[in-house]
Design a protein around this motif. Structure first.
Motif: not given
Ligand SMILES: CC(C)(CO)C(=O)C(=O)O
Ligand SMILES: NC(=O)C1=CN([C@@H]2O[C@H](COP(=O)(O)OP(=O)(O)OC[C@H]3O[C@@H](n4cnc5c(N)ncnc54)[C@H](OP(=O)(O)O)[C@@H]3O)[C@@H](O)[C@H]2O)C=CC1
Length: 305
Positions: A102, A182, A186, A190, A200, A251
C-alpha cells in the motif's frame, strides 16, 4: 513457474497458498520460529468455516538470490529497507520482482534500481495472519498488476490467465492511475478508520463521518491534481472498495490496535510531500497525518515507560 515470496505475513501467506496450486513457490522468512513451523507443518488457509493446508518451500531471507522467475515482495512499506539493500547487491541477477505494498513512496526507489524487470501491484483482498503459518481470507478481491520496467508479458499472462476465482490477477496497463486510485482509498479509509476506530463501512453509514470523508477526498484530489473526469471514477472506486470491505478493519487500524508501526508515511506522508512540492494547502490531510503519528508515538512511549 518458480515464484519467490518475501514475507510470510497475511498477504505473503495468501499468495503462497493460492499460487502453490499451479506453481513452484518458495517463501522467504526472517524468524526462526516461522521458518521451523512452516517447514514442519506447511501453511494453512482459512475461508468461512473451512481450513485447508499446503506445503511450500521455506528459506531465510538472507538466502534470497533473486533466481526465481519472479519474486513477490509482501513486507510492509516500513520493512522495505533490507530488501532495497539486497537489491543493490544482487542488481541484474534478480530476474524479475513485484511489489505489492500500500502507499506510493516505494515507486521512485524501485524505479531507480538496476533490476531489469519490475512489476507493481495493488491488493484488493482482505487477509489476516493467525499464528506463524495461517492466513484468514477475510475479503475476496483481486490483485491488479502493472509492468513498470522491462519485459514481463510472459509472467503477466501466466498469472492473469490462471482460472482461480478466489484469487484473480488483473493486468492494468496504466500503473500511475492504478496506484493513485489505491492511494486515494488508503489515504481516506485507512487514516479515518484508524482515527475513528471503526470498520470501513462506518464511513458510509455515519453521515458525519461521510462528510469528513468527502472533505478529505476533495483535498487529496486537489493535491494529486486528479482531473475532473477521473475524480468521478476515483470516488466511485473508493465507495465500491468501502462497500466491499464494509465489515473489515483497515490494515492501519489493525496495526494501531496491535501496537505496530503503520504505513502512514508512505500514504498520507506521501500526499503531504506532494502538497508541499505543489504548494497546495492541506489542513485536513495534515491533521489526519499528525493524529496517526501521535497514536504511533503514544505506543512508543508506553513501550519505553
Ligand atoms: C482496501 C483496504 C482499505 C481494505 O481494508 C486496504 O487496503 C487496507 O486495509 O489496507
Ligand atoms: N492484509 C491485508 O488485508 C492487506 C494488505 N495490503 C498491503 O500488503 C502489504 C503486506 O501486508 P500484510 O501482509 O498485511 O503485512 P504483515 O505485517 O502481515 O506481513 C509482513 C510480513 O513481512 C515479514 N517481513 C518483514 N521484513 C522481512 C524480511 N526482511 N524478510 C522476510 N520477511 C520479512 C514480516 O515478518 P515478521 O513477522 O518477522 O515481522 C511479516 O510476516 C502491506 O503494504 C499492506 O498495506 C494491502 C491490502 C490489504
Amino acid at each position: 513457474m518458480k515464484i519467490g515470496i518475501i514475507g510470510a505475513g497475511a498477504i505473503g501467506l495468501l499468495c503462497a497458498y493460492q499460487l502453490k496450486e499451479k506453481h513452484d513457490v518458495t517463501l522467504y522468512v526472517r524468524s526462526e520460529k516461522q521458518y521451523e513451523s512452516i517447514k514442519k507443518n506447511g501453511i494453512y488457509y482459512k475461508v468461512h468455516e473451512e481450513k485447508k493446508s499446503r506445503t511450500v518451500k521455506v528459506r531465510y531471507f538472507a538466502e534470497w538470490d533473486g533466481a526465481d522467475e519472479v519474486t513477490i515482495v509482501t513486507v510492509k512499506q516500513y520493512q522495505l529497507a533490507p530488501i532495497y539493500e539486497k537489491m543493490e547487491i544482487l542488481g541484474s541477477r534478480i530476474k524479475a520482482i513485484c511489489f505489492l505494498q500500500n502507499g506510493m513512496s516505494h515507486l521512485e526507489k524501485i524505479m531507480d534500481s538496476n533490476i531489469p524487470n519490475i512489476m507493481i501491484g495493488i491488493v484488493e483482498h482482505g487477509a489476516m495472519k493467525e499464528e506463524e503459518q495461517t492466513v484468514v481470507h477475510t475479503g475476496i478481491g483481486a490483485i491488479k498488476l502493472a509492468c513498470v520496467k522491462g519485459q514481463m508479458d510472459e509472467i503477466l499472462i501466466t498469472l492473469t490467465t490462471a482460472n482461480n476465482q478466489a484469487f484473480p490477477f488483473i493486468n492494468e496497463p496504466d500503473y500511475v492511475t492504478m496506484m493513485q486510485k489505491k492511494l486515494v482509498v488508503n489515504s481516506i479509509v485507512n487514516s479515518l478508520t484508524s482515527i475513528l476506530q471503526v470498520q470501513n463501512g462506518q464511513l458510509l453509514q455515519n453521515t458525519y463521518y461521510f462528510q469528513v470523508m468527502n472533505l478529505l477526498m476533495e483535498e487529496v484530489f486537489e493535491i494529486l491534481s486528479i482531473t475532473k473526469e477521473n475524480r468521478i471514477l476515483f470516488r466511485d472506486y473508493c465507495l465500491e472498495v468501502i462497500r466491499n470491505t464494509a465489515l473489515n478493519k483497515s490494515s492501519m487500524l489493525k496495526d494501531i490496535e496491535a501496537g505496530r508501526p503503520t504505513e502512514i508515511d508512505a500514504i498520507l506522508g506521501y500526499i503531504l510531500e506532494e502538497a508541499k512540492k505543489k504548494k497546495v494547502h492541506s489542513p485536513i490531510a495534515a491533521t489526519a497525518y499528525f493524529i496517526i503519528k501521535g497514536k504511533e508515538r503514544g505506543r512508543e512511549e508506553c513501550l519505553n515507560a
